[in-house]
Design a protein around this motif. Structure first.
Motif, PDB file in Angstrom:
ATOM      1  N   MET A   1     -11.622  14.310  -2.215  1.00 28.78           N
ATOM      2  CA  MET A   1     -10.471  14.600  -1.377  1.00 28.78           C
ATOM      3  C   MET A   1     -10.335  13.559  -0.263  1.00 28.78           C
ATOM      4  SD  MET A   1      -7.914  16.436  -1.036  1.00 28.78           S
ATOM      5  CE  MET A   1      -7.497  18.120  -1.012  1.00 28.78           C
ATOM      6  N   ASP A   2     -11.465  13.056   0.196  1.00 28.67           N
ATOM      7  CA  ASP A   2     -11.459  12.049   1.253  1.00 28.67           C
ATOM      8  C   ASP A   2     -10.711  10.790   0.794  1.00 28.67           C
ATOM      9  OD1 ASP A   2     -12.245  11.005   3.811  1.00 28.67           O
ATOM     10  OD2 ASP A   2     -13.765   9.814   2.757  1.00 28.67           O
ATOM     11  N   ILE A   3     -10.912  10.394  -0.439  1.00 26.32           N
ATOM     12  CA  ILE A   3     -10.250   9.190  -0.974  1.00 26.32           C
ATOM     13  C   ILE A   3      -8.742   9.412  -1.062  1.00 26.32           C
ATOM     14  CG2 ILE A   3     -10.026   7.719  -3.017  1.00 26.32           C
ATOM     15  CD1 ILE A   3     -13.046   8.133  -3.435  1.00 26.32           C
ATOM     16  N   LEU A   4      -8.323  10.590  -1.413  1.00 23.86           N
ATOM     17  CA  LEU A   4      -6.897  10.914  -1.481  1.00 23.86           C
ATOM     18  C   LEU A   4      -6.242  10.752  -0.108  1.00 23.86           C
ATOM     19  CD1 LEU A   4      -4.564  12.194  -3.260  1.00 23.86           C
ATOM     20  CD2 LEU A   4      -5.222  14.323  -2.165  1.00 23.86           C
ATOM     21  N   VAL A   5      -6.854  11.314   0.912  1.00 20.52           N
ATOM     22  CA  VAL A   5      -6.313  11.223   2.278  1.00 20.52           C
ATOM     23  C   VAL A   5      -6.308   9.775   2.743  1.00 20.52           C
ATOM     24  CG1 VAL A   5      -6.698  11.897   4.680  1.00 20.52           C
ATOM     25  CG2 VAL A   5      -6.954  13.579   2.853  1.00 20.52           C
ATOM     26  N   ARG A   6      -7.393   9.063   2.525  1.00 22.04           N
ATOM     27  CA  ARG A   6      -7.466   7.649   2.919  1.00 22.04           C
ATOM     28  C   ARG A   6      -6.390   6.836   2.199  1.00 22.04           C
ATOM     29  NH1 ARG A   6     -11.989   5.449   5.132  1.00 22.04           N
ATOM     30  NH2 ARG A   6     -13.606   6.908   5.755  1.00 22.04           N
ATOM     31  N   SER A   7      -6.185   7.112   0.927  1.00 18.64           N
ATOM     32  CA  SER A   7      -5.162   6.394   0.158  1.00 18.64           C
ATOM     33  C   SER A   7      -3.776   6.635   0.730  1.00 18.64           C
ATOM     34  CB  SER A   7      -5.188   6.821  -1.314  1.00 18.64           C
ATOM     35  OG  SER A   7      -6.403   6.475  -1.904  1.00 18.64           O
ATOM     36  N   LEU A   8      -3.474   7.878   1.086  1.00 14.20           N
ATOM     37  CA  LEU A   8      -2.161   8.187   1.660  1.00 14.20           C
ATOM     38  C   LEU A   8      -1.961   7.502   3.010  1.00 14.20           C
ATOM     39  CD1 LEU A   8      -1.743  11.950   0.704  1.00 14.20           C
ATOM     40  CD2 LEU A   8      -0.433   9.999  -0.160  1.00 14.20           C
ATOM     41  N   VAL A   9      -2.999   7.493   3.824  1.00 16.08           N
ATOM     42  CA  VAL A   9      -2.900   6.834   5.129  1.00 16.08           C
ATOM     43  C   VAL A   9      -2.676   5.334   4.950  1.00 16.08           C
ATOM     44  CG1 VAL A   9      -4.213   6.221   7.208  1.00 16.08           C
ATOM     45  CG2 VAL A   9      -4.225   8.575   6.365  1.00 16.08           C
ATOM     46  N   ILE A  10      -3.413   4.707   4.081  1.00 15.11           N
ATOM     47  CA  ILE A  10      -3.267   3.267   3.837  1.00 15.11           C
ATOM     48  C   ILE A  10      -1.896   2.981   3.219  1.00 15.11           C
ATOM     49  CG2 ILE A  10      -4.135   1.308   2.503  1.00 15.11           C
ATOM     50  CD1 ILE A  10      -5.913   2.007   4.866  1.00 15.11           C
ATOM     51  N   PHE A  11      -1.446   3.831   2.304  1.00 16.74           N
ATOM     52  CA  PHE A  11      -0.120   3.642   1.703  1.00 16.74           C
ATOM     53  C   PHE A  11       0.952   3.664   2.786  1.00 16.74           C
ATOM     54  CE2 PHE A  11       3.867   5.113  -0.026  1.00 16.74           C
ATOM     55  CZ  PHE A  11       4.027   4.310  -1.148  1.00 16.74           C
ATOM     56  N   ALA A  12       0.897   4.657   3.661  1.00 13.69           N
ATOM     57  CA  ALA A  12       1.896   4.767   4.739  1.00 13.69           C
ATOM     58  C   ALA A  12       1.822   3.553   5.661  1.00 13.69           C
ATOM     59  CB  ALA A  12       1.676   6.059   5.529  1.00 13.69           C
ATOM     60  N   PHE A  13       0.621   3.123   5.976  1.00 13.46           N
ATOM     61  CA  PHE A  13       0.466   1.942   6.829  1.00 13.46           C
ATOM     62  C   PHE A  13       1.035   0.691   6.157  1.00 13.46           C
ATOM     63  CE2 PHE A  13      -2.053  -1.770   8.118  1.00 13.46           C
ATOM     64  CZ  PHE A  13      -1.653  -1.844   9.441  1.00 13.46           C
ATOM     65  N   LEU A  14       0.727   0.485   4.900  1.00  8.49           N
ATOM     66  CA  LEU A  14       1.235  -0.696   4.183  1.00  8.49           C
ATOM     67  C   LEU A  14       2.750  -0.642   4.039  1.00  8.49           C
ATOM     68  CD1 LEU A  14      -1.480  -1.221   1.435  1.00  8.49           C
ATOM     69  CD2 LEU A  14      -1.088  -2.579   3.495  1.00  8.49           C
ATOM     70  N   TRP A  15       3.294   0.544   3.792  1.00 13.04           N
ATOM     71  CA  TRP A  15       4.757   0.679   3.714  1.00 13.04           C
ATOM     72  C   TRP A  15       5.368   0.238   5.041  1.00 13.04           C
ATOM     73  CZ3 TRP A  15       7.899   3.832   6.714  1.00 13.04           C
ATOM     74  CH2 TRP A  15       9.242   3.855   6.337  1.00 13.04           C
ATOM     75  N   PHE A  16       4.800   0.705   6.140  1.00 13.60           N
ATOM     76  CA  PHE A  16       5.298   0.344   7.461  1.00 13.60           C
ATOM     77  C   PHE A  16       5.187  -1.168   7.692  1.00 13.60           C
ATOM     78  CE2 PHE A  16       4.453  -0.435  11.978  1.00 13.60           C
ATOM     79  CZ  PHE A  16       5.656   0.021  12.515  1.00 13.60           C
ATOM     80  N   VAL A  17       4.067  -1.753   7.340  1.00 10.24           N
ATOM     81  CA  VAL A  17       3.860  -3.189   7.533  1.00 10.24           C
ATOM     82  C   VAL A  17       4.879  -3.994   6.728  1.00 10.24           C
ATOM     83  CG1 VAL A  17       2.263  -5.098   7.028  1.00 10.24           C
ATOM     84  CG2 VAL A  17       1.438  -3.035   8.166  1.00 10.24           C
ATOM     85  N   VAL A  18       5.134  -3.594   5.496  1.00  8.38           N
ATOM     86  CA  VAL A  18       6.108  -4.300   4.666  1.00  8.38           C
ATOM     87  C   VAL A  18       7.509  -4.153   5.241  1.00  8.38           C
ATOM     88  CG1 VAL A  18       7.207  -4.328   2.391  1.00  8.38           C
ATOM     89  CG2 VAL A  18       4.727  -4.233   2.569  1.00  8.38           C
ATOM     90  N   ARG A  19       7.852  -2.973   5.709  1.00  8.53           N
ATOM     91  CA  ARG A  19       9.193  -2.753   6.295  1.00  8.53           C
ATOM     92  C   ARG A  19       9.368  -3.575   7.561  1.00  8.53           C
ATOM     93  NH1 ARG A  19      13.213  -1.892   5.103  1.00  8.53           N
ATOM     94  NH2 ARG A  19      13.926  -0.319   6.515  1.00  8.53           N
ATOM     95  N   VAL A  20       8.352  -3.628   8.399  1.00 12.63           N
ATOM     96  CA  VAL A  20       8.444  -4.365   9.655  1.00 12.63           C
ATOM     97  C   VAL A  20       8.326  -5.866   9.410  1.00 12.63           C
ATOM     98  CG1 VAL A  20       7.240  -4.789  11.848  1.00 12.63           C
ATOM     99  CG2 VAL A  20       7.630  -2.463  11.077  1.00 12.63           C
ATOM    100  N   GLY A  21       7.579  -6.228   8.383  1.00  5.97           N
ATOM    101  CA  GLY A  21       7.296  -7.635   8.115  1.00  5.97           C
ATOM    102  C   GLY A  21       8.479  -8.458   7.657  1.00  5.97           C
ATOM    103  N   GLY A  22       9.575  -7.854   7.292  1.00 11.21           N
ATOM    104  CA  GLY A  22      10.743  -8.609   6.868  1.00 11.21           C
ATOM    105  C   GLY A  22      10.814  -8.736   5.363  1.00 11.21           C
ATOM    106  N   LYS A  23      11.932  -9.312   4.932  1.00 13.03           N
ATOM    107  CA  LYS A  23      12.197  -9.432   3.504  1.00 13.03           C
ATOM    108  C   LYS A  23      11.841 -10.830   3.027  1.00 13.03           C
ATOM    109  CE  LYS A  23      16.130  -6.438   4.112  1.00 13.03           C
ATOM    110  NZ  LYS A  23      17.548  -6.412   4.283  1.00 13.03           N
ATOM    111  N   ARG A  24      10.941 -10.880   2.109  1.00  6.01           N
ATOM    112  CA  ARG A  24      10.602 -12.147   1.474  1.00  6.01           C
ATOM    113  C   ARG A  24      10.247 -11.870   0.033  1.00  6.01           C
ATOM    114  NH1 ARG A  24       9.478 -17.184   3.847  1.00  6.01           N
ATOM    115  NH2 ARG A  24       9.888 -17.042   6.044  1.00  6.01           N
ATOM    116  N   GLU A  25      10.709 -12.741  -0.824  1.00  7.93           N
ATOM    117  CA  GLU A  25      10.330 -12.641  -2.226  1.00  7.93           C
ATOM    118  C   GLU A  25       8.947 -13.258  -2.391  1.00  7.93           C
ATOM    119  OE1 GLU A  25      13.564 -13.228  -5.352  1.00  7.93           O
ATOM    120  OE2 GLU A  25      14.080 -14.601  -3.752  1.00  7.93           O
ATOM    121  N   VAL A  26       8.244 -12.861  -3.434  1.00  8.32           N
ATOM    122  CA  VAL A  26       6.936 -13.443  -3.705  1.00  8.32           C
ATOM    123  C   VAL A  26       7.075 -14.945  -3.904  1.00  8.32           C
ATOM    124  CG1 VAL A  26       5.006 -13.479  -5.323  1.00  8.32           C
ATOM    125  CG2 VAL A  26       6.019 -11.301  -4.653  1.00  8.32           C
TER     126      VAL A  26
END
Length: 163
Positions: A1-26
């Motif tokens: 269960m700990d891994i599930l919670v950690r995964s959700l927290v990291i997912f939310a953080f990465l989503w936020f970082v990508v949204r704030v980081g701007g739009k760039r193609e690979v």
């Protein structure tokens, strides 16, 4: 269960970082940016699984990221009001041949990025662009003045795709 919670927290953080980081193609990322992304991936995996290197931990982490991504896409589909906030919105970066420098700056893009994208689309001068839109995925859509001329006089050179 700990891994599930950690995964959700990291997912939310990465989503936020990508949204704030701007739009760039690979394709627009530099070699350093790519190395940085790979390093971030390794750091994120350590934060998610801690010291649990089991296959089960990896499956739980990947499944959590996958389901969170599907849920986010479903939310943007079911609640159109939140779509710009969740998925971003397209932004006009050139209007009537004039680059909108404040919009570019807000997206953390330079005029050189815009010139490069125009050249890749066979456009030599920004003044030839009637409208340029920075799409959600970081790609550019260009509408040149020549496109309108072809459409108005019906000489687009091919059959009408709509009928």
């Amino acid at each position: 269960m700990d891994i599930l919670v950690r995964s959700l927290v990291i997912f939310a953080f990465l989503w936020f970082v990508v949204r704030v980081g701007g739009k760039r193609e690979v394709a627009q990322l530099s070699a350093f940016d790519m190395i940085l992304l790979i390093t971030v991936g390794d750091l994120v995996s350590q934060g998610i699984v801690q010291e649990d290197y089991s296959v089960t931990a990896a499956i739980i982490a990947v499944a959590t990221f996958t389901l969170a991504g599907i849920l986010l896409n479903d939310l943007t589909f079911r609640f159109p009001r939140f779509r710009p906030w969740l998925a971003g919105r397209a932004r006009v970066v050139v209007r009537d041949g004039e680059p909108l420098l404040q919009t570019l700056a807000g997206e953390r893009m330079t005029i050189q990025d815009l010139h490069e994208a125009a050249r890749q689309n066979g456009i030599r001068r920004l003044r030839d662009i009637e409208l340029c839109v920075l799409e959600n995925d970081g790609s550019f859509s260009f509408f040149t003045r020549n496109d309108d001329k072809d459409d108005k006089d019906g000489s687009s050179g091919g059959p009408d795709p709509l009928g």
